[in-house]
Design a protein around this motif. Structure first.
Motif, mmCIF file in Angstrom:
data_model
loop_
_atom_site.group_PDB
_atom_site.id
_atom_site.type_symbol
_atom_site.label_atom_id
_atom_site.label_comp_id
_atom_site.label_asym_id
_atom_site.label_seq_id
_atom_site.Cartn_x
_atom_site.Cartn_y
_atom_site.Cartn_z
ATOM 1 N N THR A 110 0.821 -1.204 0.000
ATOM 2 C CA THR A 110 0.000 0.000 0.000
ATOM 3 C C THR A 110 0.858 1.257 0.000
ATOM 4 O OG1 THR A 110 -1.600 -1.207 1.336
ATOM 5 C CG2 THR A 110 -1.899 1.169 1.153
ATOM 6 N N ASN A 111 0.596 2.166 -0.925
ATOM 7 C CA ASN A 111 1.276 3.451 -0.931
ATOM 8 C C ASN A 111 0.712 4.349 0.167
ATOM 9 O OD1 ASN A 111 2.580 2.451 -3.144
ATOM 10 N ND2 ASN A 111 1.622 3.830 -4.619
ATOM 11 N N ASN A 112 1.474 5.371 0.528
ATOM 12 C CA ASN A 112 1.026 6.291 1.563
ATOM 13 C C ASN A 112 -0.214 7.068 1.121
ATOM 14 O OD1 ASN A 112 3.140 5.647 3.321
ATOM 15 N ND2 ASN A 112 4.518 7.031 2.254
ATOM 16 N N TYR A 113 -1.037 7.440 2.086
ATOM 17 C CA TYR A 113 -2.235 8.210 1.781
ATOM 18 C C TYR A 113 -1.857 9.664 1.510
ATOM 19 C CZ TYR A 113 -4.413 4.280 4.237
ATOM 20 O OH TYR A 113 -4.805 3.036 4.648
ATOM 21 N N PRO A 114 -2.390 10.275 0.466
ATOM 22 C CA PRO A 114 -2.053 11.679 0.181
ATOM 23 C C PRO A 114 -2.727 12.629 1.175
ATOM 24 C CG PRO A 114 -3.701 10.891 -1.360
ATOM 25 C CD PRO A 114 -3.281 9.694 -0.552
ATOM 26 N N ASP A 115 -1.972 13.621 1.666
ATOM 27 C CA ASP A 115 -2.541 14.625 2.567
ATOM 28 C C ASP A 115 -2.309 16.009 1.963
ATOM 29 O OD1 ASP A 115 0.125 15.168 2.997
ATOM 30 O OD2 ASP A 115 0.166 14.427 5.045
ATOM 31 N N GLU A 116 -2.456 17.057 2.778
ATOM 32 C CA GLU A 116 -2.346 18.420 2.247
ATOM 33 C C GLU A 116 -0.953 18.736 1.693
ATOM 34 O OE1 GLU A 116 -1.703 18.580 6.727
ATOM 35 O OE2 GLU A 116 -3.101 17.634 5.320
ATOM 36 N N ASN A 117 0.044 17.930 2.063
ATOM 37 C CA ASN A 117 1.396 18.142 1.549
ATOM 38 C C ASN A 117 1.674 17.403 0.249
ATOM 39 O OD1 ASN A 117 2.270 19.727 3.834
ATOM 40 N ND2 ASN A 117 2.264 17.816 5.012
ATOM 41 N N SER A 118 0.709 16.640 -0.216
ATOM 42 C CA SER A 118 0.893 15.845 -1.421
ATOM 43 C C SER A 118 0.947 16.719 -2.671
ATOM 44 C CB SER A 118 -0.250 14.834 -1.555
ATOM 45 O OG SER A 118 -0.240 14.243 -2.836
ATOM 46 N N GLU A 119 1.761 16.293 -3.620
ATOM 47 C CA GLU A 119 1.836 16.990 -4.899
ATOM 48 C C GLU A 119 0.506 16.943 -5.637
ATOM 49 O OE1 GLU A 119 4.453 18.807 -6.153
ATOM 50 O OE2 GLU A 119 5.112 18.548 -4.070
ATOM 51 N N GLY A 315 -7.051 -7.623 -12.075
ATOM 52 C CA GLY A 315 -6.436 -6.823 -11.035
ATOM 53 C C GLY A 315 -6.744 -5.344 -11.214
ATOM 54 N N LEU A 316 -6.072 -4.497 -10.447
ATOM 55 C CA LEU A 316 -6.241 -3.055 -10.563
ATOM 56 C C LEU A 316 -5.607 -2.559 -11.863
ATOM 57 C CD1 LEU A 316 -5.224 -2.015 -6.936
ATOM 58 C CD2 LEU A 316 -7.544 -2.053 -7.859
ATOM 59 N N PRO A 317 -6.162 -1.520 -12.474
ATOM 60 C CA PRO A 317 -5.512 -0.916 -13.636
ATOM 61 C C PRO A 317 -4.127 -0.397 -13.257
ATOM 62 C CG PRO A 317 -7.779 -0.141 -13.431
ATOM 63 C CD PRO A 317 -7.461 -0.885 -12.163
ATOM 64 N N SER A 318 -3.176 -0.476 -14.168
ATOM 65 C CA SER A 318 -1.801 -0.078 -13.864
ATOM 66 C C SER A 318 -1.707 1.392 -13.458
ATOM 67 C CB SER A 318 -0.894 -0.344 -15.074
ATOM 68 O OG SER A 318 -1.364 0.357 -16.219
ATOM 69 N N GLU A 319 -2.546 2.260 -14.039
ATOM 70 C CA GLU A 319 -2.518 3.671 -13.681
ATOM 71 C C GLU A 319 -2.991 3.888 -12.243
ATOM 72 O OE1 GLU A 319 -1.225 6.211 -15.553
ATOM 73 O OE2 GLU A 319 -0.542 4.452 -16.675
ATOM 74 N N VAL A 320 -3.914 3.058 -11.797
ATOM 75 C CA VAL A 320 -4.399 3.150 -10.419
ATOM 76 C C VAL A 320 -3.352 2.613 -9.454
ATOM 77 C CG1 VAL A 320 -6.172 2.338 -8.811
ATOM 78 C CG2 VAL A 320 -6.811 3.056 -11.117
ATOM 79 N N GLU A 321 -2.657 1.538 -9.851
ATOM 80 C CA GLU A 321 -1.598 0.972 -9.003
ATOM 81 C C GLU A 321 -0.525 2.003 -8.684
ATOM 82 O OE1 GLU A 321 -0.178 -2.437 -11.150
ATOM 83 O OE2 GLU A 321 -1.444 -3.804 -9.985
ATOM 84 N N LYS A 322 -0.237 2.903 -9.610
ATOM 85 C CA LYS A 322 0.785 3.928 -9.382
ATOM 86 C C LYS A 322 0.400 4.839 -8.226
ATOM 87 C CE LYS A 322 2.217 4.057 -14.236
ATOM 88 N NZ LYS A 322 2.255 4.862 -15.490
ATOM 89 N N VAL A 323 -0.891 4.967 -7.979
ATOM 90 C CA VAL A 323 -1.379 5.830 -6.907
ATOM 91 C C VAL A 323 -1.538 5.066 -5.593
ATOM 92 C CG1 VAL A 323 -3.243 7.365 -6.159
ATOM 93 C CG2 VAL A 323 -2.594 7.271 -8.587
ATOM 94 N N VAL A 324 -2.182 3.898 -5.636
ATOM 95 C CA VAL A 324 -2.603 3.235 -4.396
ATOM 96 C C VAL A 324 -1.700 2.083 -3.955
ATOM 97 C CG1 VAL A 324 -5.009 3.827 -4.832
ATOM 98 C CG2 VAL A 324 -4.138 1.621 -5.594
ATOM 99 N N GLU A 352 -0.591 5.385 11.149
ATOM 100 C CA GLU A 352 -0.436 3.954 11.369
ATOM 101 C C GLU A 352 -0.020 3.293 10.070
ATOM 102 O OE1 GLU A 352 -4.194 3.852 14.432
ATOM 103 O OE2 GLU A 352 -3.539 2.006 13.463
ATOM 104 N N THR A 353 0.638 2.169 10.206
ATOM 105 C CA THR A 353 1.106 1.474 9.015
ATOM 106 C C THR A 353 -0.052 1.110 8.106
ATOM 107 O OG1 THR A 353 2.274 -0.461 8.171
ATOM 108 C CG2 THR A 353 1.007 -0.764 10.168
ATOM 109 N N THR A 354 0.190 1.182 6.803
ATOM 110 C CA THR A 354 -0.849 0.852 5.830
ATOM 111 C C THR A 354 -0.606 -0.486 5.187
ATOM 112 O OG1 THR A 354 0.376 1.988 4.089
ATOM 113 C CG2 THR A 354 -1.269 3.265 5.311
ATOM 114 N N LYS A 355 0.379 -1.223 5.689
ATOM 115 C CA LYS A 355 0.630 -2.574 5.180
ATOM 116 C C LYS A 355 -0.035 -3.598 6.073
ATOM 117 C CE LYS A 355 4.826 -1.742 2.567
ATOM 118 N NZ LYS A 355 6.186 -2.198 2.266
ATOM 119 N N PRO A 356 -0.504 -4.690 5.481
ATOM 120 C CA PRO A 356 -1.179 -5.708 6.304
ATOM 121 C C PRO A 356 -0.212 -6.384 7.244
ATOM 122 C CG PRO A 356 -0.827 -6.518 4.081
ATOM 123 C CD PRO A 356 -0.408 -5.079 4.088
#
Length: 356
Positions: A110-119, A315-324, A352-356
């Protein structure tokens, strides 16, 4: 003499073919992805609960009850450590085949969740970019449209009202909402993809997510401890909830994959078409729940008229995988068998960690 030599030669060739083909066949069956359920630590059947297809069990116990239902229509592939606990009498037997080794269940990265500091939000043209503003649809209009990345505090709307997110072709629109109350429809438009991060979801019937749409176009990411769609009428979306401790679905029609770390409870008159990936979860299926696809879980309890019916999934689309992030199935490969090449977004890490 020539005839004898010819027969010996044919016998030798047949022996060689036998010796080569048989081990490959065994390995192919062991590593197949064509199963309805993979239960890492056991499965318990009661009532008329049923797997239409095969089940794979790595450890624990396979337990089933006296029933007029054949609980597994295919084969139960079990490792040597699995105990098969069947009733003493009056049961329909399940075909059991012993595997040489356990089947790998994968790992969701799992990639990090985007917050107000995200590009994503710093570069957006939207006025909603820091998670402080809210929109209550219905006060002045019955719809709210987003055409670029956005970060909001609250979005709330009701029956007959629409929250629409647009993504052009070759574009992935990223939206995060802290509090999302859905009584109407979350709609996706355009030829691109939408990733919707939700910290807290409320609402329900007749709430809709991407009704009648392509489930690959919308991905909902739950960031909190509770996830799922209770009493929502229709959801067509891939869903990720790798930070959740509980994932529930009561009633409703769902299309798309579910990836979660939370204990899974599906009940009532609900159906899911897609992969349900919950490798560390206790999964409980009751009522008339139907899963058309695959279920990967830690343990399974299935009762009532619940059914898991095998169906190939995407599976997930490759463009979505780049985000999530993505599901690493084995040896660095994603669900679709491609080598993992996901570039992770550099944003502030969640608490908190986002990995299982």
């Amino acid at each position: 003499m020539k005839r004898v030599k010819k027969m010996v030669a044919m016998a030798t060739v047949m022996t060689m073919v036998f010796n080569v083909v048989m081990p490959i066949g065994v390995l192919a069956k062991e590593n197949t992805n064509e199963y309805g359920v993979l239960a890492k630590n056991g499965a318990n059947f009661s009532g008329s609960g049923q797997i239409i297809g095969d089940i794979v069990i790595n450890n624990g116990t396979l337990k089933y009850s006296n029933s007029a239902t054949k609980h597994v229509t295919g084969t139960a592939h079990v490792s040597p450590e699995v105990k098969v606990d069947k009733p003493a009498q009056g049961y329909i037997p399940i075909e059991v085949s012993e595997m040489d080794k356990e089947l790998y269940s994968g790992l969701f990265n799992t990639n990090n969740y985007p917050d107000e500091n995200s590009e994503y939000f710093k570069k957006t043209t939207s006025e909603y970019k820091d998670g402080t503003q809210s929109v209550y649809i219905g006060w002045q209009t019955n719809r709210f449209d987003l055409t670029d990345n956005a970060y909001l505090d609250t979005v709330s709307f009701y029956n007959g009202q629409t929250f629409e997110i647009h993504a052009d072709k070759n574009q992935t629109t990223v939206v995060r909402v802290k509090h999302l109350n859905v009584g109407g429809e979350v709609k996706v438009s355009g030829d691109g993809y939408v990733v919707l991060y939700v910290d807290e979801l409320s609402g329900g019937n007749p709430g809709l997510f991407n009704a009648g749409g392509d489930s690959s176009k919308l991905t909902v990411v739950f960031t909190g401890k509770n996830a799922g769609y209770n009493n929502f009428k229709e959801v067509n979306a891939n869903t990720i909830a790798m930070n959740a401790t509980k994932y529930t679905q009561v009633n409703g029609i769902f299309a798309g994959n579910v990836y979660t770390s939370g204990n899974l409870e599906f009940s009532g008159d609900s159906s899911i078409t897609g992969k349900v990936y919950a490798p560390d979860s206790k999964t409980v299926l009751t009522g008339s729940t139907k899963i058309y696809g695959q279920l990967i879980t830690d343990t399974l309890e299935i009762s009532g008229g619940a059914v898991v019916s095998y169906k190939a999934t995407n599976g997930l689309p490759s463009e979505v995988e780049k985000v999530v992030g993505n599901l690493d199935t084995e040896n660095g490969k994603t669900e679709d068998g491609k080598e993992e090449t996901t570039k992770k977004e550099e944003v502030t890490k969640p608490e908190e960690t986002t990995k299982p």
